[in-house]
Design a protein around this motif. Structure first.
Motif, mmCIF file in Angstrom:
data_model
loop_
_atom_site.group_PDB
_atom_site.id
_atom_site.type_symbol
_atom_site.label_atom_id
_atom_site.label_comp_id
_atom_site.label_asym_id
_atom_site.label_seq_id
_atom_site.Cartn_x
_atom_site.Cartn_y
_atom_site.Cartn_z
ATOM 1 N N GLU A 67 0.835 -1.183 0.000
ATOM 2 C CA GLU A 67 0.000 0.000 0.000
ATOM 3 C C GLU A 67 0.880 1.247 0.000
ATOM 4 O O GLU A 67 2.049 1.211 0.340
ATOM 5 C CB GLU A 67 -0.913 0.004 1.230
ATOM 6 N N GLY A 68 0.263 2.395 -0.378
ATOM 7 C CA GLY A 68 1.001 3.655 -0.395
ATOM 8 C C GLY A 68 1.761 3.851 -1.685
ATOM 9 O O GLY A 68 1.335 3.418 -2.765
ATOM 10 N N ARG A 69 2.904 4.448 -1.578
ATOM 11 C CA ARG A 69 3.717 4.778 -2.745
ATOM 12 C C ARG A 69 4.343 3.521 -3.347
ATOM 13 O O ARG A 69 4.811 2.649 -2.612
ATOM 14 C CB ARG A 69 4.803 5.763 -2.309
ATOM 15 N N PHE A 141 3.823 -1.503 3.493
ATOM 16 C CA PHE A 141 3.458 -0.092 3.291
ATOM 17 C C PHE A 141 4.713 0.730 3.051
ATOM 18 O O PHE A 141 5.753 0.506 3.674
ATOM 19 C CB PHE A 141 2.725 0.431 4.542
ATOM 20 N N SER A 143 5.369 4.930 2.605
ATOM 21 C CA SER A 143 4.676 6.222 2.676
ATOM 22 C C SER A 143 4.911 7.059 1.429
ATOM 23 O O SER A 143 5.918 6.907 0.726
ATOM 24 C CB SER A 143 5.131 6.995 3.918
ATOM 25 N N GLU A 144 3.967 7.961 1.162
ATOM 26 C CA GLU A 144 4.037 8.812 -0.030
ATOM 27 C C GLU A 144 5.272 9.700 -0.028
ATOM 28 O O GLU A 144 5.828 10.005 -1.086
ATOM 29 C CB GLU A 144 2.777 9.672 -0.124
ATOM 30 N N ASP A 145 5.724 10.110 1.176
ATOM 31 C CA ASP A 145 6.913 10.971 1.231
ATOM 32 C C ASP A 145 8.209 10.162 1.234
ATOM 33 O O ASP A 145 9.306 10.722 1.282
ATOM 34 C CB ASP A 145 6.864 11.882 2.466
ATOM 35 N N GLY A 146 8.110 8.817 1.185
ATOM 36 C CA GLY A 146 9.306 7.976 1.127
ATOM 37 C C GLY A 146 10.108 7.945 2.396
ATOM 38 O O GLY A 146 11.304 7.597 2.369
ATOM 39 N N GLN A 147 9.469 8.252 3.545
ATOM 40 C CA GLN A 147 10.192 8.348 4.805
ATOM 41 C C GLN A 147 9.879 7.202 5.774
ATOM 42 O O GLN A 147 10.539 7.072 6.805
ATOM 43 C CB GLN A 147 9.864 9.673 5.513
#
Length: 505
Positions: A67-69, A141, A143-147
């Motif tokens: 899920e996510g990016r 997962f 995250s969209e910000d790649g963090q």
């Protein structure tokens, strides 16, 4: 004269001042460098942490459906590298009970628990030798910000040895699942949460591989021109093929050869060595001979932290040869009991058990054995190996009783006399040594005992050798000269009297 003395004193004072300033600057520089070592991940724990050399557990990612990016290969590799570094650092910390380096791989909240465990272990005088052998992560997962990344690492196989006051109190292999949350901080992925969950223990196969119905009548083999360097620059398949024809024509059906751990490239096995090994197996098949392949020759470090490197080496070798028609069996290690005193019997035995399991997990068809140096050790791990192998260089008068004792204790498995022989050297370094006729009488008697007990055998060795590497028997000339005359064929290529008894006719 007074002025001259003043100038000398002034020069000495100035030189002393310069030296003092240089020493102070050097000391401050060393302290500053020491205080900043935490920023250099490669020098953590005052050792270079490079997974390619230090830590290589099996890593098997599930197909990406997170899920996510969407995850790209570069970020996934970065996560894998830092995640495995974190595992390795934790192993080192539990063994040394030192916390240096942990902050580079765990966030502040995650490392607090590790610090508490280490402090408690120090107080109770507990140390843990451990390693993880397999990881099967799934990216859940990203995250969209790649963090931030979340992974589930299923069926992680961990081996642990726990010591209290330097005494082994527990040895265990565990299989568990971990839930992991990683944060990208300062350009590195650090573990923020690490939760261990129970999982089902993976079942091991109890099926015992056969020996393919072959009654072993063989010989240990090195080419005469390159003993203990079979796969080096002097390698020629034609030479090996001619030797294998001699062996086959003599009435034998198998050869035992050796793969040296360092020579083959350790964890990063050299392709050119594998190619020469395959050509050797080809030559054996062409001459209708079977091959017992001895692994880890000249290897003597059984430390748990190196097990993953040993795994990569063994997996590569076994995968390369397991489907070859000439392969008969794997000998996990040559004479490992000789390392009991220097390396610790518990360490050696644990390593052997693990390597047996590892080889069988890669190749479940071919049998495994261990080349024990004597009959006393031959019963060790008798339930793990598929057939029992031992070496015998003592007086033949005691061999009959030793074999009877072995057969009583191991009634249901094949027993192979895997090395035996007598040197025919009688010269300056051993003026009262055995002659070639003595050697022939030895092999005649040995074959009678072998026939009486229906033993399988592999004698030592086809050729006499002009040069013996110091790694084999040391530098002492009287040991090296004796070692060079165990062959059935002398250095001039002529068969010795013992050749008549190379096999029971």
């Amino acid at each position: 004269m007074v002025g001259l003395n003043k100038n000398i004193m002034r020069t000495i004072l100035i030189a002393s001042y310069i030296m003092l300033v240089a020493l102070i600057i050097s000391g401050v520089s060393a302290i500053f460098s020491y205080l900043n070592t935490g920023a250099d991940r490669s020098s953590m724990l005052h050792t270079e942490i490079k997974k390619v050399e230090q830590y290589l557990p099996k890593m098997d990612w599930a197909p990406l459906q997170n899920e996510g990016r969407p995850m790209d290969d570069e970020n996934l590799k970065s996560i894998e590298n830092d995640y495995l570094d974190a595992w390795y650092v934790r192993h080192v910390a539990y063994k040394s009970n030192k916390i240096a380096g942990i902050k580079d791989y765990y966030t502040e909240s995650a490392r607090e628990n590790l610090f508490n465990i280490i402090e408690r272990n120090k107080t109770e005088n507990i140390t843990i030798e451990s390693t993880s052998l397999e990881h099967h992560p799934t990216l859940e997962f990203f995250s969209e910000d790649g963090q931030l990344a979340v992974i589930t690492d299923k069926n992680v196989i961990e081996y642990k040895r726990i010591f209290k006051a330097e005494k082994l109190v527990l040895e265990t292999t565990e299989t568990a699942t971990y839930k992991i949350v990683l944060l990208l901080e300062d350009g590195f992925w650090r573990i923020r949460h690490m939760v261990k969950e129970n999982s089902e223990t993976r079942s091991e196969s109890n099926q015992t591989a056969s020996v393919d119905g072959l009654h072993i009548k063989g010989i240990n083999y090195y080419p005469q021109a390159s003993p203990w360097d079979m796969f080096g620059e002097k390698f020629h398949k034609d030479t090996i093929s001619k030797d294998f024809k001699i062996i086959k024509d003599a009435g034998l059906n198998s050869v035992r050869i050796f793969v040296q751990y360092d020579d083959f490239g350790k964890a990063a096995v050299k392709p050119e060595k594998l190619e020469k090994l395959k050509q050797t197996l080809d030559a054996a098949e062409e001459n209708k001979l079977k091959v017992v392949l001895t692994l880890f020759d000249f290897y003597g470090d059984y430390s748990v932290l190196n097990w993953t490197l040993n795994q990569r080496h063994a997996e590569t070798i076994v995968n390369a040869v397991k489907n070859h028609g000439a392969l008969l069996a794997y000998d996990i290690k040559n004479e490992p009991n000789l390392d009991f005193e220097s390396r610790g019997q518990d360490n050696v035995m644990a390593w052997l058990e693990h390597m047996i399991d590892l080889v069988k997990s890669v190749d479940s068809r071919h049998p495994v054995t261990i080349g024990w140096s004597n009959t006393e050790s031959a019963t060790l791990l008798k339930d793990k190996v598929d057939f029992v192998s031992f070496h015998y260089y003592d007086d033949l008068s005691a061999l009959d009783g030793a074999v009877k004792a072995l057969k009583t204790e191991i009634p249901n498995k094949a027993i192979v006399l895997q090395e035996f022989g007598l040197s025919s050297y009688r010269g300056f370094w051993k003026p009262f040594g055995s002659t070639e006729e003595d050697q022939a009488n030895y092999h005649k008697k040995a074959q009678e005992i072998i026939a009486n007990h229906d033993l399988q055998f592999m004698s030592w060795t086809l050729y006499d050798f002009a040069e013996i590497p110091k790694e084999v028997v040391g530098r002492l000339p009287w040991r090296k000269r004796v070692q060079g005359y165990f062959g059935f064929i002398n250095q001039n290529g002529e068969t010795k009297p013992a050749f008549r008894y190379i096999a029971k006719k």
